[in-house]
Design a protein around this motif. Sequence first.
Motif, PDB file in Angstrom:
ATOM      1  N   VAL A   1       0.743  -1.222  -0.003  1.00 46.47           N
ATOM      2  CA  VAL A   1       0.058  -0.076   0.024  1.00 46.47           C
ATOM      3  C   VAL A   1       0.927   1.255  -0.140  1.00 46.47           C
ATOM      4  CG1 VAL A   1      -1.749   1.229   1.100  1.00 46.47           C
ATOM      5  CG2 VAL A   1      -1.946  -1.191   1.223  1.00 46.47           C
ATOM      6  N   SER A   2       0.508   2.219  -0.743  1.00 46.62           N
ATOM      7  CA  SER A   2       1.373   3.375  -0.808  1.00 46.62           C
ATOM      8  C   SER A   2       0.607   4.807  -0.704  1.00 46.62           C
ATOM      9  CB  SER A   2       2.076   3.465  -2.314  1.00 46.62           C
ATOM     10  OG  SER A   2       2.806   2.611  -2.703  1.00 46.62           O
ATOM     11  N   PHE A   3       1.114   5.624  -0.048  1.00 41.84           N
ATOM     12  CA  PHE A   3       0.217   7.067  -0.008  1.00 41.84           C
ATOM     13  C   PHE A   3       0.886   7.953  -0.423  1.00 41.84           C
ATOM     14  CE2 PHE A   3      -1.589   3.994   3.399  1.00 41.84           C
ATOM     15  CZ  PHE A   3      -2.464   4.104   3.506  1.00 41.84           C
ATOM     16  N   GLY A   4       0.443   8.980  -0.652  1.00 38.36           N
ATOM     17  CA  GLY A   4       1.180  10.517  -1.054  1.00 38.36           C
ATOM     18  C   GLY A   4       0.173  11.524  -1.026  1.00 38.36           C
ATOM     19  N   GLY A   5       0.833  12.568  -1.045  1.00 34.65           N
ATOM     20  CA  GLY A   5      -0.041  14.081  -1.140  1.00 34.65           C
ATOM     21  C   GLY A   5       0.891  14.972  -1.399  1.00 34.65           C
ATOM     22  N   ASP A   6       0.196  16.298  -1.839  1.00 37.79           N
ATOM     23  CA  ASP A   6       0.967  17.490  -2.087  1.00 37.79           C
ATOM     24  C   ASP A   6       0.235  18.548  -2.348  1.00 37.79           C
ATOM     25  OD1 ASP A   6       0.273  18.182  -5.415  1.00 37.79           O
ATOM     26  OD2 ASP A   6       0.279  16.161  -5.392  1.00 37.79           O
ATOM     27  N   VAL A   7       0.732  19.503  -2.144  1.00 39.51           N
ATOM     28  CA  VAL A   7      -0.221  21.075  -2.361  1.00 39.51           C
ATOM     29  C   VAL A   7       0.958  22.064  -2.753  1.00 39.51           C
ATOM     30  CG1 VAL A   7       0.667  21.673   0.261  1.00 39.51           C
ATOM     31  CG2 VAL A   7      -1.274  22.633  -0.506  1.00 39.51           C
ATOM     32  N   SER A   8       0.055  23.009  -3.310  1.00 41.92           N
ATOM     33  CA  SER A   8       0.720  24.172  -4.066  1.00 41.92           C
ATOM     34  C   SER A   8      -0.019  25.628  -3.675  1.00 41.92           C
ATOM     35  CB  SER A   8       0.957  24.066  -5.583  1.00 41.92           C
ATOM     36  OG  SER A   8       1.492  25.398  -6.294  1.00 41.92           O
ATOM     37  N   TYR A   9       0.674  26.439  -2.958  1.00 38.65           N
ATOM     38  CA  TYR A   9      -0.153  27.543  -2.787  1.00 38.65           C
ATOM     39  C   TYR A   9       0.414  28.835  -3.167  1.00 38.65           C
ATOM     40  CZ  TYR A   9      -2.588  30.800   0.291  1.00 38.65           C
ATOM     41  OH  TYR A   9      -3.347  32.165   0.862  1.00 38.65           O
ATOM     42  N   GLU A  10      -0.392  29.796  -3.836  1.00 38.59           N
ATOM     43  CA  GLU A  10       0.212  30.845  -4.133  1.00 38.59           C
ATOM     44  C   GLU A  10       0.209  32.031  -3.346  1.00 38.59           C
ATOM     45  OE1 GLU A  10       0.130  33.211  -8.590  1.00 38.59           O
ATOM     46  OE2 GLU A  10      -1.770  32.971  -7.620  1.00 38.59           O
ATOM     47  N   LEU A  11       1.460  32.237  -2.575  1.00 36.19           N
ATOM     48  CA  LEU A  11       1.484  33.235  -1.879  1.00 36.19           C
ATOM     49  C   LEU A  11       1.174  34.635  -2.014  1.00 36.19           C
ATOM     50  CD1 LEU A  11       4.597  31.746   0.112  1.00 36.19           C
ATOM     51  CD2 LEU A  11       2.384  31.412   0.785  1.00 36.19           C
ATOM     52  N   SER A  12       1.507  35.004  -3.311  1.00 33.39           N
ATOM     53  CA  SER A  12       1.505  36.251  -3.871  1.00 33.39           C
ATOM     54  C   SER A  12       1.575  36.048  -5.508  1.00 33.39           C
ATOM     55  CB  SER A  12       2.556  37.339  -3.388  1.00 33.39           C
ATOM     56  OG  SER A  12       3.827  36.868  -3.695  1.00 33.39           O
ATOM     57  N   PRO A  13       1.321  36.978  -6.342  1.00 31.44           N
ATOM     58  CA  PRO A  13       1.186  36.594  -7.868  1.00 31.44           C
ATOM     59  C   PRO A  13       2.719  36.158  -8.052  1.00 31.44           C
ATOM     60  CG  PRO A  13       0.261  38.652  -7.141  1.00 31.44           C
ATOM     61  CD  PRO A  13       0.587  38.232  -5.992  1.00 31.44           C
ATOM     62  N   GLY A  14       2.543  35.025  -8.676  1.00 27.36           N
ATOM     63  CA  GLY A  14       4.005  34.440  -9.315  1.00 27.36           C
ATOM     64  C   GLY A  14       4.661  33.527  -8.195  1.00 27.36           C
ATOM     65  N   LEU A  15       4.506  33.834  -6.903  1.00 30.62           N
ATOM     66  CA  LEU A  15       5.383  33.126  -5.773  1.00 30.62           C
ATOM     67  C   LEU A  15       4.463  32.073  -5.210  1.00 30.62           C
ATOM     68  CD1 LEU A  15       7.808  33.030  -4.032  1.00 30.62           C
ATOM     69  CD2 LEU A  15       6.546  34.604  -2.477  1.00 30.62           C
ATOM     70  N   ARG A  16       4.907  30.808  -5.280  1.00 30.90           N
ATOM     71  CA  ARG A  16       4.275  29.682  -4.739  1.00 30.90           C
ATOM     72  C   ARG A  16       5.011  28.866  -3.760  1.00 30.90           C
ATOM     73  NH1 ARG A  16       4.227  25.809  -8.204  1.00 30.90           N
ATOM     74  NH2 ARG A  16       5.954  26.689  -9.817  1.00 30.90           N
ATOM     75  N   LEU A  17       4.095  28.393  -2.588  1.00 33.99           N
ATOM     76  CA  LEU A  17       4.666  27.489  -1.471  1.00 33.99           C
ATOM     77  C   LEU A  17       4.158  26.160  -2.244  1.00 33.99           C
ATOM     78  CD1 LEU A  17       6.229  26.974   1.125  1.00 33.99           C
ATOM     79  CD2 LEU A  17       3.851  27.366   2.047  1.00 33.99           C
ATOM     80  N   ARG A  18       5.334  25.201  -2.216  1.00 32.44           N
ATOM     81  CA  ARG A  18       4.957  23.897  -2.347  1.00 32.44           C
ATOM     82  C   ARG A  18       5.516  22.749  -1.704  1.00 32.44           C
ATOM     83  NH1 ARG A  18       8.585  23.983  -8.139  1.00 32.44           N
ATOM     84  NH2 ARG A  18      10.754  23.256  -7.269  1.00 32.44           N
ATOM     85  N   ALA A  19       4.742  21.788  -1.532  1.00 34.14           N
ATOM     86  CA  ALA A  19       5.360  20.641  -0.675  1.00 34.14           C
ATOM     87  C   ALA A  19       4.673  19.385  -0.976  1.00 34.14           C
ATOM     88  CB  ALA A  19       4.817  20.919   1.038  1.00 34.14           C
TER      89      ALA A  19
END
Length: 616
Positions: free
Chosen positions: A377-395
Amino acid sequence: MYKYLFFGVSLATLAHPAAAQDEATITVTATGTRIEVVDTGQAVTVIGEAEIEAVQGADLTRVLERAPGVAISRNGGTGGFTGVRLRGSEAEQVLTVIDGLRVSDPAAPTGGYDFGNLLALDLDKLEILRGSNSTIWGSDAIGGVIVASTRAQSGLRAQAEYGARDTASGIVSGGVSDPDTGFLGLSGTWFSTDGISAAEAGTEADGFEQWALNGHARYYFSDRLEVFGRTRYAEGELDLDGFPAPDFILADTDEVQETRQWTGSAGAVLDTGALFLSAAYSFADTDRDNLDGTGAETFTSQGRSDRIEVRGEWRPIGPFLLHFGAENEWTSYATAFDTGEDTRSSGAYAQAGIEYNAISGHIGARVDDHADFGTTVSFGGDVSYELSPGLRLRASIGEGFKAPSLFQLYSEYGNLALDPEQSTSFDLGLAYGERTLSREPVYGAVTVFQRNTDNQIAFVSCFGETTGICTDRPFGTYDNVTRTRARGIEAELWARPADGVSLGAVYTLTDTENRDTGLTLARRPRHAATLTGEWQPVDTVTLGADLRVVSGSFDDAANAVRLDGYEVLTLRGSWNVSERVELFGRVENLWDEQYQTAAGYGTAGTGAHIGARLSL
């Protein structure tokens, strides 16, 4: 249908101009279907056709080195065994997909893919995902996933090149398309070189020759339903150096390896807008013959996989979506010394997602069942959040696994008690802009990462041992003996500071460790960087330079054999004589750097190459 098409086939801009997208911003590696790179929190690099052509030449490693996290080792010159590692993984822990087909060789001892058999000549796109992602891809996706798409375009294109060491290559590709009917395309490539001595201490050049054919057809029943077929055949001959008696050290030999690879797929795609669904049958067949100087066979192997799979995306309401898929795979192998075995595996996954305003996220799970070792069994997740125009936090966080190869299970060195290798990886980063520089003149990204791997399979010598796992195995066997860790930092910066000027810098710090011994993993340089720049003094002329800088590493698990660091500079240029004709050329390894990426194996010195392209 116009939005997605079959995963791994990047043809929307060719067959459907009305739905044209910048293919260098689209990836299938994150979810199994086409999404924009900015909509995933996973670390993905997409290299498009224009960039591949600008780099020039057949050597794919020079293109791959433009992505962070990539380390490469090769046994000799172009065509020699080439291992690609992502973020400190083993080479065989990187899943490779060409035109939507998994191409690992079931007959290879570790079941991986030899990138020496894949040339850049007719590629129009590369996608490199770094981090474990077995949730979508199943086995092998521990270090990451590399997806390559070959050229399939309307019109006629041709290219020829000649250069150092009597190296020559040619490409011809053509296709016809109609937005209401479909697409039919064919391409062919040929490459030949006298090469260098694979053995650093050798004096006899070891050549390589390969030709390949690609065919692709699609027929549109309607604007929602299409059927497709694709096939690729490649045949190559590589001169080898070996370990002849009485010294049994790497030296010149007359050995030759002949490799034949045939892959194909056929299926259908349904796209209603809310529901995208693809179903396909595919196969991959790899045959290898090793011959001595008299032409007698010294080793042969045959590996084959057959696969049925379904992949899809459903958008039930608003920003919510569901990616899903299932497959069944049959693999078999045989060698000159093994009668052969086969096995079966199946898997299914579901991944829920949301794309709403500034946030995009996915979370999913997968279940795989292998006939020899059971369920994973395998799990996974990700998120991308635009902090301001053009700048993204990703994990992202992901799990990976790799099933033992058939050779590791059933050969004379096999061990039926092996467990699958398993990994957990995570990364966290910031990114500004897009790598294509299509919206802003600057792209920058910084990512920290770590991956822990358990049950890693390694060969165990039984010299002087006759008990325990070495019972009835006088020459050794495979066992789950190693736990490893890789962590580090990736950084890249691409900019267009002025009209006609573009600059790029890619850097990776990779700290690897065998968690049982405390030693550094073999062939993982701690530092690796690529610096590149291009200048257009006039609209029709482009001058470029690429500098690869790699620190020292160890060649072996015991850290007893050192590989020195190196710096290799390539200068290149091109001239658009007209809208249809382009001349280009380059000088590789300008200062004739002497270095090794695998102990005892040579690398090419300074070499100049010139060529021409024609588009009709």
